[in-house]
Design an enzyme around this catalytic site. Sequence first.
Site, PDB file in Angstrom:
ATOM      1  N   ARG A  28      -2.143   8.800 -12.016  1.00  0.00           N
ATOM      2  CA  ARG A  28      -2.957   7.738 -12.281  1.00  0.00           C
ATOM      3  C   ARG A  28      -3.060   6.327 -11.109  1.00  0.00           C
ATOM      4  O   ARG A  28      -1.879   6.245 -11.341  1.00  0.00           O
ATOM      5  CB  ARG A  28      -3.010   6.941 -13.728  1.00  0.00           C
ATOM      6  N   ILE A  42      -2.593   2.724  -9.606  1.00  0.00           N
ATOM      7  CA  ILE A  42      -2.066   1.708 -10.822  1.00  0.00           C
ATOM      8  C   ILE A  42      -3.222   0.779 -11.217  1.00  0.00           C
ATOM      9  O   ILE A  42      -3.131  -0.483 -12.508  1.00  0.00           O
ATOM     10  CB  ILE A  42      -0.827   0.906 -10.217  1.00  0.00           C
ATOM     11  N   ASN A  77     -10.908   6.772   1.815  1.00  0.00           N
ATOM     12  CA  ASN A  77     -11.104   5.315   2.983  1.00  0.00           C
ATOM     13  C   ASN A  77      -9.506   5.761   4.191  1.00  0.00           C
ATOM     14  O   ASN A  77      -8.612   6.075   4.298  1.00  0.00           O
ATOM     15  CB  ASN A  77     -10.544   4.170   2.349  1.00  0.00           C
ATOM     16  N   HIS A 111      -4.567  10.121   1.191  1.00  0.00           N
ATOM     17  CA  HIS A 111      -5.424  10.398  -0.406  1.00  0.00           C
ATOM     18  C   HIS A 111      -6.423  10.423  -0.603  1.00  0.00           C
ATOM     19  O   HIS A 111      -7.649   9.629  -0.384  1.00  0.00           O
ATOM     20  CB  HIS A 111      -3.836   9.305  -1.137  1.00  0.00           C
ATOM     21  N   HIS A 152      -9.441   9.790  -4.230  1.00  0.00           N
ATOM     22  CA  HIS A 152      -9.534   8.852  -5.261  1.00  0.00           C
ATOM     23  C   HIS A 152     -10.499   9.506  -5.711  1.00  0.00           C
ATOM     24  O   HIS A 152     -11.176  10.241  -5.517  1.00  0.00           O
ATOM     25  CB  HIS A 152      -9.983   7.938  -4.801  1.00  0.00           C
TER      26      HIS A 152
HETATM   27  P1  5GP Z   1      -7.133   2.599  -0.498  1.00  0.00           P
HETATM   28  O1  5GP Z   1      -6.861   1.300  -0.673  1.00  0.00           O
HETATM   29  O2  5GP Z   1      -5.649   2.369   0.298  1.00  0.00           O
HETATM   30  O3  5GP Z   1      -7.484   3.955  -0.378  1.00  0.00           O
HETATM   31  O4  5GP Z   1      -6.049   3.028  -2.168  1.00  0.00           O
HETATM   32  C1  5GP Z   1      -4.922   2.481  -2.513  1.00  0.00           C
HETATM   33  C2  5GP Z   1      -4.787   2.156  -4.360  1.00  0.00           C
HETATM   34  O5  5GP Z   1      -3.248   2.683  -4.234  1.00  0.00           O
HETATM   35  C3  5GP Z   1      -5.193   1.789  -4.562  1.00  0.00           C
HETATM   36  O6  5GP Z   1      -6.536   1.802  -5.340  1.00  0.00           O
HETATM   37  C4  5GP Z   1      -3.956   1.098  -5.668  1.00  0.00           C
HETATM   38  O7  5GP Z   1      -4.483   0.601  -6.096  1.00  0.00           O
HETATM   39  C5  5GP Z   1      -2.940   2.294  -5.691  1.00  0.00           C
HETATM   40  N1  5GP Z   1      -1.611   2.120  -5.465  1.00  0.00           N
HETATM   41  C6  5GP Z   1      -1.170   0.997  -4.938  1.00  0.00           C
HETATM   42  N2  5GP Z   1      -0.105   1.071  -5.391  1.00  0.00           N
HETATM   43  C7  5GP Z   1       0.350   1.812  -6.016  1.00  0.00           C
HETATM   44  C8  5GP Z   1       1.519   2.071  -7.231  1.00  0.00           C
HETATM   45  O8  5GP Z   1       2.598   1.994  -6.599  1.00  0.00           O
HETATM   46  N3  5GP Z   1       1.276   3.084  -7.808  1.00  0.00           N
HETATM   47  C9  5GP Z   1      -0.174   3.889  -8.486  1.00  0.00           C
HETATM   48  N4  5GP Z   1       0.095   5.240  -9.702  1.00  0.00           N
HETATM   49  N5  5GP Z   1      -1.287   3.452  -7.680  1.00  0.00           N
HETATM   50  C10 5GP Z   1      -1.043   2.081  -6.338  1.00  0.00           C
END
Ligand code: 5GP
Length: 112
Positions: free
Chosen positions: A28, A30, A87, A100, A102
Amino acid sequence: MATLFGKIVRREIPADIVYEDDQVLAFRDINPQAPQHILIIPKREDIPTLDDAKDSDGPLLGHRLLTAQKLARELGIAESGYRLIMNCREEGGQTVYHLHLHLLGGRQMLGF
Ligand code: 5GP
């Protein structure tokens, strides 16, 4: 380069893990943007962005998509619908440089 997602794979930092197999881990987010917000990542740490993926990574990328499909069914959002987002780099809004996907659902998604 190791990121915090690599640390989650190695259990060095905690996460709410919802699925795991030999290739991928799902946990999940955060900071959830929807009632269901899951991140699906390869366990491998050598694909920072989609742009770094190679043709030979195709099966892994496909497996990640099908993992999203199965999780959506398990989470009860397959019939109502969901959104998948990946992204890529700065202007794509990527903040963690470990590939990753989403999976978002449980509410009406609007626009882009
Ligand atoms: P991005 O912006 O790189 O596509 O998505 C990164 C995602 O990782 C964000 O939605 C952010 O909330 C999530 N995220 C960042 N740090 C952590 C963490 O320590 N644990 C979890 N579970 N999610 C994280």
